[in-house]
Enzyme design. Structure first.
Site, mmCIF file in Angstrom:
data_model
loop_
_atom_site.group_PDB
_atom_site.id
_atom_site.type_symbol
_atom_site.label_atom_id
_atom_site.label_comp_id
_atom_site.label_asym_id
_atom_site.label_seq_id
_atom_site.Cartn_x
_atom_site.Cartn_y
_atom_site.Cartn_z
ATOM 1 N N LEU A 197 50.401 4.843 68.478
ATOM 2 C CA LEU A 197 50.363 5.005 69.926
ATOM 3 C C LEU A 197 51.734 5.209 70.544
ATOM 4 O O LEU A 197 51.843 5.709 71.656
ATOM 5 C CB LEU A 197 49.692 3.779 70.564
ATOM 6 C CG LEU A 197 48.204 3.612 70.239
ATOM 7 C CD1 LEU A 197 47.713 2.248 70.689
ATOM 8 C CD2 LEU A 197 47.391 4.711 70.897
ATOM 9 N N GLN A 198 52.779 4.800 69.860
ATOM 10 C CA GLN A 198 54.138 4.972 70.379
ATOM 11 C C GLN A 198 55.031 5.531 69.285
ATOM 12 O O GLN A 198 54.934 5.116 68.124
ATOM 13 C CB GLN A 198 54.721 3.638 70.867
ATOM 14 C CG GLN A 198 54.057 3.101 72.117
ATOM 15 C CD GLN A 198 54.263 4.024 73.295
ATOM 16 O OE1 GLN A 198 55.379 4.429 73.583
ATOM 17 N NE2 GLN A 198 53.193 4.357 73.975
ATOM 18 N N GLU B 145 60.753 -0.043 63.205
ATOM 19 C CA GLU B 145 60.591 -0.187 61.759
ATOM 20 C C GLU B 145 59.216 -0.742 61.397
ATOM 21 O O GLU B 145 58.627 -0.345 60.387
ATOM 22 C CB GLU B 145 61.674 -1.092 61.171
ATOM 23 C CG GLU B 145 61.581 -1.212 59.658
ATOM 24 C CD GLU B 145 62.796 -1.854 59.011
ATOM 25 O OE1 GLU B 145 62.670 -2.286 57.847
ATOM 26 O OE2 GLU B 145 63.864 -1.912 59.660
ATOM 27 N N ARG C 6 56.354 -0.174 62.951
ATOM 28 C CA ARG C 6 55.400 0.930 63.015
ATOM 29 C C ARG C 6 55.578 1.868 61.824
ATOM 30 O O ARG C 6 54.610 2.412 61.295
ATOM 31 C CB ARG C 6 55.577 1.702 64.335
ATOM 32 C CG ARG C 6 55.188 0.881 65.547
ATOM 33 C CD ARG C 6 55.105 1.726 66.816
ATOM 34 N NE ARG C 6 56.371 2.324 67.223
ATOM 35 C CZ ARG C 6 57.340 1.641 67.831
ATOM 36 N NH1 ARG C 6 57.218 0.355 68.060
ATOM 37 N NH2 ARG C 6 58.455 2.257 68.199
ATOM 38 N N GLU D 174 59.962 5.537 83.372
ATOM 39 C CA GLU D 174 59.666 6.623 84.307
ATOM 40 C C GLU D 174 58.236 7.113 84.139
ATOM 41 O O GLU D 174 57.511 7.343 85.110
ATOM 42 C CB GLU D 174 60.649 7.770 84.093
ATOM 43 C CG GLU D 174 60.369 9.001 84.953
ATOM 44 C CD GLU D 174 61.328 10.147 84.624
ATOM 45 O OE1 GLU D 174 60.975 11.294 84.933
ATOM 46 O OE2 GLU D 174 62.408 9.880 84.062
ATOM 47 N N ARG E 270 54.485 7.071 86.193
ATOM 48 C CA ARG E 270 54.062 8.386 86.662
ATOM 49 C C ARG E 270 52.814 8.916 85.978
ATOM 50 O O ARG E 270 51.967 9.546 86.593
ATOM 51 C CB ARG E 270 55.209 9.372 86.450
ATOM 52 C CG ARG E 270 54.960 10.754 87.015
ATOM 53 C CD ARG E 270 56.166 11.635 86.763
ATOM 54 N NE ARG E 270 56.362 11.932 85.358
ATOM 55 C CZ ARG E 270 57.429 12.576 84.901
ATOM 56 N NH1 ARG E 270 58.398 12.927 85.722
ATOM 57 N NH2 ARG E 270 57.546 12.854 83.619
#
Length: 282
Positions: free
Chosen positions: A61-62, A79, A81, A112, A116
């Protein structure tokens, strides 16, 4: 699932502001090596196994963060992940390539876009966790930066503690974030999976699932319900379904003695605005 074996999670590109997407790539795991200066030398095997199962179900997911070193890449962040992706059998992993060691630039990019972009609950949870684990931010600090309370950040991150089966149902839209949060109250993983499956199959409202969770807790502790609950009128259940279909969110109706209340659940200000427009659009 086959389309996500590369490890690219849905919506990852949304985490990087316009103009920076070119630095996000899928990199072969065998071209990445750990940072020898990584202060963290040990990783919880139990937590690593849980993350591995999550990656098998919903992907990475990231992105991890790396820097170039000739033909290879050195890990800067992520590390755990990277290790879990290897255990899950992935051949490559999404990585953000940084040319400098300024951690602030990546932190600002993540924050950010958390403010958004319309990220899924799991993607929000993973982004919050990345800010915590990789960049040392507290839940209070994250909350201040993204306009959330500390408890909201903590509860969102807790979604990553759910079983892979429930995470998958949440990622595919079979369960809402409200349903997932209700299941966090159960320590019995098998019972949580069972209730999640029933909820998705039968179209339970969040309120109905919460009732089932409370009943399940009572059975585990040996407590008996305080008394029989009168069956809910079929007309009320049908109205809940119709409202949910019209508004695009889960709806709970409490009704007794010709009085009651209607509860609308929403995930984020964008969905709240959509509900508002449903009511007041000309």
């Amino acid at each position: 699932m086959a389309s996500r074996r590369s490890g690219l999670g849905k919506g990852l590109e949304a985490l990087i502001p316009a103009g920076r997407q070119s630095n996000l790539e899928a990199i072969s795991l065998n071209r990445i090596r750990p940072n020898p200066n990584q202060p963290r030398k040990t990783f919880s095997q139990e937590a690593l196994e849980a993350l591995t199962e999550s990656i098998r179900s919903v992907g990475v997911l990231q992105p991890i963060v790396v820097r170039r070193d000739g033909f290879e890449y050195v890990l800067v962040a992520g590390e755990r992940r990277w290790r879990a992706a290897q255990e899950a059998g992935l051949s490559e992993v999404p990585a953000l390539i940084r040319e400098t060691d300024e951690a602030g630039s990546l932190t600002e990019a993540l924050i950010e876009n958390l403010q958004r972009e319309d990220l899924s609950p799991l993607e929000q949870a993973a982004a919050f966790q990345q800010l915590e684990e990789d960049f040392g931010m507290t839940h209070t600090e994250i909350g201040k930066r993204v306009g959330r309370s500390r408890s909201a950040v903590s509860n969102t991150i807790r979604l990553l503690n759910l079983s892979p089966a429930i995470q998958k149902a949440l990622a595919e839209g079979e369960l809402s974030a409200g349903h997932a949060r209700a299941l966090l109250g159960l320590d019995d993983t098998a019972l949580a999976d069972h209730l999640a499956e029933r909820s998705a199959a039968d179209g339970w409202s969040v309120r109905q699932l919460e009732d089932a969770v409370r009943a399940g807790k009572g059975m585990k502790t040996g407590k008996r319900p305080s008394g029989p609950r009168a069956p809910r009128p079929a007309a009320i259940i049908e109205l809940e379904r119709r409202l949910a279909d019209q508004l695009g969110t889960s709806v709970s109706i409490s009704y007794r003695k010709n009085k009651g209340r209607v509860v609308l659940n929403f995930d984020g200000l964008d969905q709240l605005e959509q509900i508002y427009r449903r009511f007041f659009s000309s």
